[in-house]
Design a protein around this motif. Sequence first.
Motif, PDB file in Angstrom:
ATOM      1  N   UNK A  35       4.382   1.445  -0.290  1.00 59.17           N
ATOM      2  CA  UNK A  35       5.625   1.535   0.483  1.00 59.17           C
ATOM      3  C   UNK A  35       6.002   2.984   0.792  1.00 59.17           C
ATOM      4  N   UNK A  36       5.781   3.884  -0.145  1.00 56.37           N
ATOM      5  CA  UNK A  36       6.048   5.294   0.117  1.00 56.37           C
ATOM      6  C   UNK A  36       5.050   5.856   1.128  1.00 56.37           C
ATOM      7  N   UNK A  37       3.813   5.467   0.998  1.00 54.15           N
ATOM      8  CA  UNK A  37       2.781   5.983   1.892  1.00 54.15           C
ATOM      9  C   UNK A  37       2.974   5.560   3.339  1.00 54.15           C
ATOM     10  N   UNK A  38       3.527   4.359   3.547  1.00 48.33           N
ATOM     11  CA  UNK A  38       3.735   3.895   4.924  1.00 48.33           C
ATOM     12  C   UNK A  38       5.164   4.162   5.401  1.00 48.33           C
ATOM     13  N   UNK A  39       5.885   4.992   4.648  1.00 49.55           N
ATOM     14  CA  UNK A  39       7.201   5.497   5.049  1.00 49.55           C
ATOM     15  C   UNK A  39       8.280   4.408   5.047  1.00 49.55           C
ATOM     16  N   UNK A  40       8.155   3.417   4.184  1.00 51.09           N
ATOM     17  CA  UNK A  40       9.179   2.380   4.053  1.00 51.09           C
ATOM     18  C   UNK A  40      10.159   2.752   2.939  1.00 51.09           C
ATOM     19  N   UNK A  41       9.655   3.386   1.890  1.00 48.00           N
ATOM     20  CA  UNK A  41      10.471   3.782   0.750  1.00 48.00           C
ATOM     21  C   UNK A  41      10.569   5.309   0.734  1.00 48.00           C
ATOM     22  N   UNK A  42      11.640   5.858   1.287  1.00 47.01           N
ATOM     23  CA  UNK A  42      11.754   7.319   1.401  1.00 47.01           C
ATOM     24  C   UNK A  42      12.226   7.976   0.100  1.00 47.01           C
ATOM     25  N   UNK A  43      12.176   9.299   0.094  1.00 49.15           N
ATOM     26  CA  UNK A  43      12.746  10.069  -0.998  1.00 49.15           C
ATOM     27  C   UNK A  43      11.746  10.680  -1.949  1.00 49.15           C
ATOM     28  N   UNK A  44      10.526  10.857  -1.531  1.00 52.62           N
ATOM     29  CA  UNK A  44       9.506  11.415  -2.409  1.00 52.62           C
ATOM     30  C   UNK A  44       8.563  12.290  -1.583  1.00 52.62           C
ATOM     31  N   UNK A  45       7.827  13.144  -2.261  1.00 53.45           N
ATOM     32  CA  UNK A  45       6.823  13.942  -1.564  1.00 53.45           C
ATOM     33  C   UNK A  45       5.705  13.064  -1.020  1.00 53.45           C
ATOM     34  N   UNK A  46       5.622  11.823  -1.489  1.00 49.47           N
ATOM     35  CA  UNK A  46       4.584  10.892  -1.037  1.00 49.47           C
ATOM     36  C   UNK A  46       4.974  10.158   0.238  1.00 49.47           C
ATOM     37  N   UNK A  47       6.249  10.244   0.622  1.00 53.80           N
ATOM     38  CA  UNK A  47       6.743   9.500   1.777  1.00 53.80           C
ATOM     39  C   UNK A  47       6.022   9.925   3.049  1.00 53.80           C
ATOM     40  N   UNK A  48       5.483   8.946   3.740  1.00 53.44           N
ATOM     41  CA  UNK A  48       4.805   9.205   5.003  1.00 53.44           C
ATOM     42  C   UNK A  48       3.394   9.750   4.877  1.00 53.44           C
ATOM     43  N   UNK A  49       2.873   9.839   3.684  1.00 46.75           N
ATOM     44  CA  UNK A  49       1.520  10.356   3.457  1.00 46.75           C
ATOM     45  C   UNK A  49       0.591   9.166   3.231  1.00 46.75           C
ATOM     46  N   UNK A  50      -0.226   8.855   4.206  1.00 51.96           N
ATOM     47  CA  UNK A  50      -1.028   7.630   4.196  1.00 51.96           C
ATOM     48  C   UNK A  50      -2.008   7.560   3.021  1.00 51.96           C
ATOM     49  N   UNK A  51      -2.430   8.704   2.490  1.00 49.65           N
ATOM     50  CA  UNK A  51      -3.367   8.650   1.356  1.00 49.65           C
ATOM     51  C   UNK A  51      -2.726   7.970   0.153  1.00 49.65           C
ATOM     52  N   UNK A  52      -1.395   8.020   0.030  1.00 52.99           N
ATOM     53  CA  UNK A  52      -0.726   7.330  -1.065  1.00 52.99           C
ATOM     54  C   UNK A  52      -0.730   5.827  -0.854  1.00 52.99           C
ATOM     55  N   UNK A  53      -0.717   5.398   0.381  1.00 49.16           N
ATOM     56  CA  UNK A  53      -0.831   3.959   0.664  1.00 49.16           C
ATOM     57  C   UNK A  53      -2.216   3.460   0.251  1.00 49.16           C
ATOM     58  N   UNK A  54      -3.253   4.241   0.540  1.00 48.70           N
ATOM     59  CA  UNK A  54      -4.609   3.864   0.128  1.00 48.70           C
ATOM     60  C   UNK A  54      -4.729   3.821  -1.391  1.00 48.70           C
ATOM     61  N   UNK A  55      -4.222   4.857  -2.045  1.00 53.20           N
ATOM     62  CA  UNK A  55      -4.284   4.907  -3.515  1.00 53.20           C
ATOM     63  C   UNK A  55      -3.484   3.763  -4.129  1.00 53.20           C
ATOM     64  N   UNK A  56      -2.356   3.448  -3.523  1.00 54.86           N
ATOM     65  CA  UNK A  56      -1.543   2.344  -4.001  1.00 54.86           C
ATOM     66  C   UNK A  56      -2.255   1.011  -3.857  1.00 54.86           C
ATOM     67  N   UNK A  57      -2.960   0.847  -2.751  1.00 55.63           N
ATOM     68  CA  UNK A  57      -3.735  -0.374  -2.556  1.00 55.63           C
ATOM     69  C   UNK A  57      -4.816  -0.529  -3.606  1.00 55.63           C
ATOM     70  N   UNK A  58      -5.477   0.556  -3.918  1.00 54.12           N
ATOM     71  CA  UNK A  58      -6.519   0.532  -4.948  1.00 54.12           C
ATOM     72  C   UNK A  58      -5.915   0.197  -6.307  1.00 54.12           C
ATOM     73  N   UNK A  59      -4.784   0.817  -6.635  1.00 46.91           N
ATOM     74  CA  UNK A  59      -4.125   0.557  -7.918  1.00 46.91           C
ATOM     75  C   UNK A  59      -3.662  -0.902  -8.007  1.00 46.91           C
ATOM     76  N   UNK A  60      -3.075  -1.416  -6.932  1.00 51.01           N
ATOM     77  CA  UNK A  60      -2.585  -2.798  -6.941  1.00 51.01           C
ATOM     78  C   UNK A  60      -3.735  -3.788  -7.078  1.00 51.01           C
TER      79      UNK A  60
END
Length: 75
Positions: A35-60
């Motif tokens: 959610x942070x990686x795809x800019x749905x959950x704002x308020x972090x350095x991860x917001x809007x950074x697509x690599x966090x969406x990929x990492x989140x998918x792997x973790x999930x």
Amino acid sequence: MAPKKEIQMRMNRPTLLAVRVLAILLIAVGVIWILQGINVLPGSFMTGQIQWAYRGGIAAVAGVLLLLLTMRGRR
């Protein structure tokens, strides 16, 4: 004996519980990162950074697989 049943049988109850809690935490963290990686959950350095969406998918996915692996013998 199937490998999954061997894992189930080798783990005692506290270890199994700990692995399941870890799996649920991995899923929760993964969803937050997505959610942070795809800019749905704002308020972090991860917001809007697509690599966090990929990492989140792997973790999930890892969390779901781990949970399924430990729950397999219960069905």
